[in-house]
Design an enzyme around this catalytic site. Structure first.
Site, mmCIF file in Angstrom:
data_model
loop_
_atom_site.group_PDB
_atom_site.id
_atom_site.type_symbol
_atom_site.label_atom_id
_atom_site.label_comp_id
_atom_site.label_asym_id
_atom_site.label_seq_id
_atom_site.Cartn_x
_atom_site.Cartn_y
_atom_site.Cartn_z
ATOM 1 N N GLU A 1 0.808 -1.214 0.000
ATOM 2 C CA GLU A 1 0.000 0.000 0.000
ATOM 3 C C GLU A 1 0.841 1.264 0.000
ATOM 4 O OE1 GLU A 1 -0.241 -2.571 2.092
ATOM 5 O OE2 GLU A 1 -2.137 -3.526 1.581
ATOM 6 N N PHE B 1 -5.931 -0.297 5.693
ATOM 7 C CA PHE B 1 -4.595 -0.287 5.094
ATOM 8 C C PHE B 1 -4.351 0.975 4.268
ATOM 9 C CE2 PHE B 1 -5.932 -4.899 5.195
ATOM 10 C CZ PHE B 1 -5.392 -5.103 6.447
ATOM 11 N N ARG C 1 -18.393 -1.091 0.561
ATOM 12 C CA ARG C 1 -18.275 -1.647 -0.788
ATOM 13 C C ARG C 1 -19.595 -2.153 -1.325
ATOM 14 N NH1 ARG C 1 -15.028 -6.704 -0.759
ATOM 15 N NH2 ARG C 1 -14.945 -6.619 1.509
HETATM 16 C C1 TPP Z 1 -1.667 -5.214 4.634
HETATM 17 C C2 TPP Z 1 -2.735 -6.013 4.032
HETATM 18 N N1 TPP Z 1 -3.172 -5.696 2.811
HETATM 19 C C3 TPP Z 1 -4.184 -6.397 2.239
HETATM 20 C C4 TPP Z 1 -4.756 -7.444 2.898
HETATM 21 C C5 TPP Z 1 -5.921 -8.219 2.272
HETATM 22 N N2 TPP Z 1 -5.491 -9.583 1.947
HETATM 23 C C6 TPP Z 1 -5.737 -10.622 2.762
HETATM 24 S S1 TPP Z 1 -5.079 -12.058 2.191
HETATM 25 C C7 TPP Z 1 -4.461 -11.285 0.801
HETATM 26 C C8 TPP Z 1 -3.701 -12.082 -0.213
HETATM 27 C C9 TPP Z 1 -2.572 -12.810 0.427
HETATM 28 O O1 TPP Z 1 -1.847 -13.527 -0.515
HETATM 29 P P1 TPP Z 1 -0.704 -14.519 -0.032
HETATM 30 O O2 TPP Z 1 0.212 -13.810 0.896
HETATM 31 O O3 TPP Z 1 -0.098 -15.110 -1.217
HETATM 32 O O4 TPP Z 1 -1.490 -15.561 0.859
HETATM 33 P P2 TPP Z 1 -2.089 -16.967 0.468
HETATM 34 O O5 TPP Z 1 -1.903 -17.170 -0.998
HETATM 35 O O6 TPP Z 1 -1.301 -17.931 1.241
HETATM 36 O O7 TPP Z 1 -3.524 -16.939 0.862
HETATM 37 C C10 TPP Z 1 -4.781 -9.943 0.815
HETATM 38 C C11 TPP Z 1 -4.398 -8.989 -0.219
HETATM 39 C C12 TPP Z 1 -4.264 -7.733 4.190
HETATM 40 N N3 TPP Z 1 -4.785 -8.709 4.932
HETATM 41 N N4 TPP Z 1 -3.258 -7.021 4.707
#
Ligand code: TPP
Ligand code: TPP
Ligand code: MG
Ligand code: MG
Lengths: 327, 335, 327, 335
Positions: C64, C89, C173
């Site tokens: 972000e 965020f 949203r």
């Molecule tokens: C700082 C932050 N930004 C956005 C999110 C929203 N979010 C939750 S899970 C995710 C994707 C995570 O991807 P990854 O780290 O690859 O996890 P996995 O594939 O293991 O689920 C996002 C963007 C968050 N939890 N924290």
């Protein structure tokens, strides 16, 4: 209990030296005290601590977010971390970490943000936090304190080490006008009435406390009796005292080295309107950015002076209600 | 090493965790299935024995810690903790319930056995570092485990932590990155290509191993090697499939999913079958091991005069057997 | 000019779909419109934009701070970036970047923070911003807006694209209760008086606007005439309107899906105490953290309901001043 | 290539910048001398010709941009900009003056020629990426230059940007990291060891070159190679000494320093001498070049019949000579 100095002289010791000394005293008694810094040990005056306790002093480099996360982790295993950066970075760069890793996780993290507002002087706008307390204020359960002078630093640092939770301390690094006599002690969450008065209450913090005292002196010449409060705890605000002052003096002027939007003036307003709405005038930065200059230049530029407080008092007095007062 | 479970035993635990996680999610009707499924094998290895803990005393000071930085994978951890006996299976129905103990993202104040509050990606590594550093200061031999996502590696805080942990030679920190190639909006190569994560952590000074993240034996070996390694933090890059073992495996939009009853029934059925297979394999192995041990014992007794060590040595297998049984039992309870 | 719907039904369109559509319309007219997201396109509903304008849509991944910095850089060369993340965020992780790279650098950056407060529902405490506006409010010159319903989204997004500067928009949203009739238009910085009334003013925002209208309806049964204001611009606050309401109704209740510390109640208090101090009661989150649950569960848990507003009105009315009123 | 200045010419510019920066700091009595001195040669190469700009029109849309992310090195950039004609030399006395144009950290709204506001470390890379990306969208061939500090590389935002710029193949972004081995509190290896930065950026997918950051010729070549390179952003790792060329060189506490009059007089004197030497060397080179060119010309004229191209070709050296003289003149003005 505290005693107010009657002279307006600079403290002989620098705020940061007192801070370092206080932490070193604590560290000598308690193995769990840990100091963290983000490449600003030279500024924070913590070199003696870092030399004396190399195993409990961590310079994380220029990575403030990581510093707060590490502090939170340290507290998971019982450490009492004190982390420092300039106030701008200690808050703006760490807001999410303070919120989640520290506060929401209910851990025990102490943060010092130095160089508040105009005391950042030559470091200029990027380094001049008029917003640090505002950034932190909406984080639940956090305690926000602005330290007035070395005597207060000495006492509060010790208390904060003892009280579990997240504390953010805001403090000028260099010398401050001495407001309290040595040995004074303070109660977190309670404002200090430094001077009694009945026509108006000046609620001030940080470098503005001595300006408020000066303003009160000069108001005497105009036969205006001003009460002066050092509201060093911004959160939780001393609701009871604010209400008392509102009831008794029926007008308030706030004075802060911070943006009046979201700052002390804001916290006092929130407290005032609940049960005791009286007119409030705010002395402080009027939603402007910082800039370079000497502290004196900047105090004038942003109107952070006793003269400005006097003007504010004179603006607020005519608005006091004369009639029936029903709260 | 001798205390370690065999790959076949861990396979039983893994399928048990997968099954219970699916049932937990089924209860709620939707959830972070993708990122939960991809770390099941790693949780099996950790809570199958590698991570020192005491379910009866979740706050035991000497325990190892796990920071599940990808806190949205909470459901898999909750299933694991309940199987391990940290809390009753019934509590799994509290997933995402207002006022319950199992929030969508891990919370150290709500769930017994959860060591750190996470959910804002990027923060876990710093907390884990703090814990590891604090343990080092406290002269504790406790190990801090950390699981991060591959998408999570977009966050700068991960690299702040990476640089710090290496500079401070935090060898009591063993991290996993769940390289499941997908983040929330799609495949990492399309969203923000993280490239070769092993290379990156190596360049940042970590001891890096890359393993098949669904191969419990490989993970076990990597953890063992990580524990041996001195002078650097460890990163185990888990080559995984997001949603592994279910209808969600590798498909688009598998980050947070709703599912039909049919989909879930099918997944549960398949996993239950796999669990049975795994059990059979583990039992066969165990039988063979016992037979071999008995044979060896007989030979020894015949050949050697009594020594001082044997009694202690003998205790070990006994302990191990006990440990082995526990998860199996729990697994049964929960199938 | 706006018209208020008299029914309390959910809007047929989702807020995010309207947002995406509005940006796509703008993008069709103006090559400089750029959309950014931080791995939450699936949540923000911006997929159609990303498909239609792949060259002007950037998914920065889960980063972000970098997103806001990139947005600032894009605006250096004339682009008009709209960047989205969840409100938690979009503010806590970017505070320093919004402050320095965007606001202090006087660039043109639009930020959307979705899922304010309880609308984050099942995402729970880490994702439930009761503090986003508070974090941003002390940043000078920034404009802070909470969007009430799709009709407002449509109109404000267009305006914000035209007005140079940093804007933070806060928005649920999914579907919101329809408050405005299609085609309504709004003036940024001016509160909307939705309902006239003389005994008290309810100043509300976001999901609390429809609760305020419901509360006003129910207060009628008690012969209490409540004015309802949708204060969708939190900064700059509509000082004039707050003063007018204070003068005319002599009591105010604020209602927000946010921490009352540093939030809308705070902004209104700041405005009230200047010239027209009257009692204010605040409905909102009382310095607590978020948690998981349905929106309904959470509204009850944190007291974000019409019933709570009614109670607040009843608490504030007895404190109105009956005597001489001198402002 | 032919438009490029020679190393000897750039040496003159570099010493000129160093001299004027010292005078500027001398005026104020203290300042960020360490980090200013270490980037002088890079600024000489950029504003000596590599960075397209128009001092008469600082906001020219087609210009290249420089984001000086280590914004505390403003004094060196201010000296450079004034030498290049962006603003009068007298303005340099406004350094750190309340209400003045030259704040301690770079500000795009205060100083003509400063392209981005910086000072909070870590942010510059993202801004530079945004500018480069925007220029690519605008089909502009403008190049975005970026200078970051080695201590600054502690900041996670640097790595967020690094990952992004590589994934987006931002070849119109040419970055420098001032590897001067010191940060504010001391040597980076003692504070937070950044290890091998070249390795790290390479692992992050950048085209990386490592050069002597006080060798203008080497920097020039690296910039040329960076401009040629396609498909990736460029990182030029500048091997430098913090405080180079002065009493501050490599000493402890050289980040922000006060200095005595003697120290500064000495540094100014030494630099002025170096400037003279550099001028002499450049003049000798130029004389040699002209003689050689004249000889070549004479040979050509004697040997070849007139063509269509020559008139244009001849103009080029003329232009070049003009450009060459300009900085020298400015340098003289400011000595
Ligand atoms: C700082 C932050 N930004 C956005 C999110 C929203 N979010 C939750 S899970 C995710 C994707 C995570 O991807 P990854 O780290 O690859 O996890 P996995 O594939 O293991 O689920 C996002 C963007 C968050 N939890 N924290
Ligand atoms: C975010 C942030 N944290 C802290 C500082 C204070 N600070 C200014 S310069 C500096 C050291 C920079 O070191 P480096 O990047 O190596 O720069 P150089 O050696 O080139 O001066 C620090 C910590 C800052 N400007 N920004
Ligand atoms: Mg992933
Ligand atoms: Mg350096």
């Amino acid at each position: 209990m505290f005693k107010v100095c009657d002279t307006f002289v600079k403290s002989p010791t620098l705020m940061r030296d007192t801070y370092c000394k206080a932490l070193m005293d604590l560290a000598a008694e308690n193995d769990d005290i840990v100091a963290l810094d983000a490449d600003l040990v030279s500024s924070s005056g913590m070199k003696p601590f870092f030399s004396a306790y190399p195993d409990r002093a961590i310079n994380v480099g220029i990575a403030e977010a990581n510093m707060i996360g590490i502090a939170a982790g340290l507290s998971v295993v019982g450490k009492i971390p004190f982390a420092h950066s300039f106030g701008c970075f200690a808050t703006r760069k760490t807001c999410d970490q303070v919120m989640i890793s520290a506060a929401y996780a209910k851990l025990n993290v102490k943060i010092l943000g130095s160089d508040p507002g105009v005391t950042a002087a030559y470091n200029g706008g990027t380094h001049m936090p008029f917003e640090d307390m505002g950034v932190m204020r909406s984080i639940p359960e956090i305690t926000l304190i602005e330290l007035t002078d070395p005597v207060m630093v000495q006492d509060i640092v010790r208390q904060v080490a003892d009280i579990y939770g997240v504390h953010y301390l805001r403090m000028a690094r260099k010398n401050a006008t001495a407001v309290y006599e040595a040995g004074s002690s303070f109660e977190i969450g309670k404002g200090n009435v430094l001077l009694e008065g009945k026509d108006v209450t000046i609620i001030a913090s940080g470098i503005m406390v001595s300006e408020a005292l000066k303003a009160a002196q000069s108001l005497k010449n105009d036969r205006i009796s001003a009460r002066v409060v050092d509201m060093f705890t911004w959160k939780p605000i001393d609701q009871e005292l604010v209400e008392k002052c509102a009831r008794e003096t029926r007008a308030i002027v706030t004075a802060e080295n911070h943006n009046v939007v979201g700052g002390l003036g804001s916290a006092v307003s929130e407290a005032v309107v609940r049960t005791s709405p009286v007119p409030v005038e705010m002395v402080g930065v009027k939603d402007r950015f910082g800039q370079v200059g000497t502290e004196e230049y900047l105090k004038n530029e942003y109107g952070l002076t006793a003269a400005e407080i006097v003007d504010a008092v004179k603006r607020v007095l005519p608005r006091k209600k004369r009639g029936l007062f029903s709260f | 090493m001798e205390n370690r479970k065999s790959a076949k035993e861990l396979r039983v635990i893994a399928e048990g965790i997968r099954l219970v996680t699916l049932q937990e999610l089924e209860g709620f009707g939707s959830g972070h299935i993708g990122g939960s499924m991809s770390i099941v094998e790693t949780l099996a290895v950790l809570y199958g024995g590698e991570l020192r803990c005491d379910p009866g005393n979740p706050k035991w000071e000497e325990r190892d810690r796990l920071v599940l930085s990808k806190g949205h994978a909470g459901p898999a951890l909750y299933a694991t903790l309940s199987l391990r006996g940290f809390f009753p299976k019934e509590m799994l129905s509290e997933l995402n319930q207002g006022g319950g103990h199992l929030p969508s993202h891990c919370d150290r104040n709500k769930t017994p056995g959860v060591d750190m509050t996470t959910g804002s990606l990027g923060q876990g590594i710093s907390a884990a570092i703090g814990i590891a550093l604090g343990n080092r200061m406290n002269k504790s031999d406790s190990i801090t485990y950390l699981i991060i996502g591959d998408g999570e590696c977009n966050e700068g805080q991960v690299w702040e932590g990476a640089m710090f942990a290496a500079a401070h030679k935090l060898s009591n920190l063993i991290a996993f990155v769940d390289w499941n190639k997908q983040q929330l909006d799609g495949f990492t190569k399309d969203i923000l290509d993280v490239g070769d994560l092993a290379d990156k952590f190596r360049a940042f000074g970590w001891f890096v191993q890359k393993v098949d993240g669904h191969d419990v034996g490989a993970i076990l070996d990597a953890v063992a090697a990580a524990k041996e390694h001195e002078g650097a933090p460890s990163m185990i890059v888990l080559d995984t499939i997001k949603g592994y073992g279910t209808f969600a495996a590798g498909v688009e939009g598998n980050h947070h999913m709703s599912f039909t009853k049919d989909q879930m029934d099918e997944a549960v059925k398949k996993t239950a079958e796999k669990l049975e297979e795994a059990r059979a394999a583990a039992a066969a192995e165990e039988a063979a091991r016992r037979a071999a041990a008995a044979a060896e014992e007989a030979v020894k007794k015949a050949a050697e005069p009594p020594e001082e060590q044997p009694p202690e040595k003998q205790e070990e297998p006994a302990e191990k057997a006990e440990e082995d049984e526990a998860p199996a039992e729990e697994g049964e309870d929960n199938v």
